[in-house]
Design an enzyme around this catalytic site. Structure first.
Site, short mmCIF file in Angstrom:
data_model
loop_
_atom_site.label_atom_id
_atom_site.label_comp_id
_atom_site.label_asym_id
_atom_site.label_seq_id
_atom_site.Cartn_x
_atom_site.Cartn_y
_atom_site.Cartn_z
N LYS A 67 3.75 -8.75 4.38
CA LYS A 67 2.40 -8.24 4.15
C LYS A 67 1.72 -9.19 3.17
CE LYS A 67 0.23 -3.71 4.16
NZ LYS A 67 0.43 -2.27 3.94
N THR A 103 0.86 -1.18 0.00
CA THR A 103 0.00 0.00 0.00
C THR A 103 0.89 1.23 0.00
OG1 THR A 103 -1.63 -1.24 1.29
CG2 THR A 103 -1.93 1.14 1.13
N GLU A 123 1.97 -4.27 17.31
CA GLU A 123 1.66 -3.19 16.37
C GLU A 123 0.29 -2.63 16.69
OE1 GLU A 123 2.09 -5.43 12.78
OE2 GLU A 123 0.30 -6.66 13.14
#
Length: 281
Positions: free
Chosen positions: A142, A30, A175
């Protein structure tokens, strides 16, 4: 605004037997677009290549993908581009094909309107009831299987809280639901190691490099809730947010030695790094 391009075509159709759809067999990036340019594009593509290699397939035409991304960025001007690569269709069951026909999906999006305010004013977190499992073979990637994050986001955030703080199965800090996290104490910056679970974001690496350039020590290691409570400053990073200070974290009731809600002062270096990396909204 959202536009989708599948395998270079203006089409949002993906094959029903695609392994990305069936198994989450692939990875994605992203990326933020500013003035027609994708920020840190080489770093995003390198991480994507490394992730696919770890999954067992390679990207042969990365230069062509880069060219297509740049064309879309010029058209978009300002916003977000998501690049998704799956192993495509093939193989029997879980067994992957020896020569995959990679599926490429590029989508264009507006940036969330709240991010400029978050950068300027900071945000608050609360503890997610969903814990991340440990899988070193996938840690840091990811990849396309984001079911843990889906479960995190299914929970309703309390009023005046902006995002979830996510722990692993041993109650170590990993996170936020969408960003890497850092703590600061005595001018020492620490971030969770990404060797068991979590996503090692491109912006995480850029911020670490910027801090080291400014002679600020950065360490990646296991972070406990006590470490988090004792921090002077906390901030999060991702490719769209840049770098955002955390104003408070509600830790709930996990340990009688931990206060429920802890407040943090904004870190002066946040603005400096955002300026250095040209990430200010």
């Amino acid at each position: 605004m959202s536009s989708v391009f599948v395998n270079g075509q203006s089409d949002n159709t993906i094959q029903a037997l695609d392994r990305g759809l069936a198994y989450g067999d692939g990875a994605f990036a992203t990326m933020r677009v500013c003035e027609g340019q994708i920020l840190f594009l080489p770093e995003h593509l390198l991480r994507l290549q490394q992730s696919c290699q770890r999954l067992g397939f390679s990207i042969a035409d990365i230069d062509s993908i880069s060219q297509r991304l740049n064309v879309h960025a010029q058209t978009l001007g300002q916003g977000c581009i998501k690049l998704l690569l799956s192993r495509g269709v093939g193989g029997r069951g879980y067994t992957a094909p020896e020569s995959p026909n990679i599926s490429e999906v590029i989508s264009l999006h507006d940036l969330p309107a709240s991010y400029a305010h978050w950068q300027a004013c900071g945000i608050s977190l609360t503890l997610s009831p969903v814990l991340l499992g440990k899988q070193p073979l996938l840690a840091g990637m990811k990849h396309l299987n984001r079911l843990e994050q889906v479960l995190v986001k299914q929970q309703t955030l309390p009023e005046s809280v902006d995002d979830w703080l996510v722990l692993d199965a041993d109650n170590h800090v990993v996170e936020s639901s969408m960003a890497n996290i850092f703590i600061v104490k005595d001018n020492q910056v620490t971030t969770p190691a990404m060797n068991q679970c979590g996503v090692s974001g491109v912006m995480r690496e850029q911020v670490i490099d910027a801090l080291l350039t400014s002679n600020i020590a950065v360490m990646a290691k296991t972070i406990s809730l006590s470490d988090l409570q004792n921090a002077e400053h906390v901030f999060i990073t991702n490719s769209l947010l840049g770098m955002v200070n955390i104003n408070s974290i509600n830790l709930g009731v996990i340990n009688s030695n931990l206060s429920s809600n802890h407040h943090y002062k904004p870190w002066a270096m946040t603005h400096n790094v955002l300026t250095q990396l040209n990430l200010l909204y």
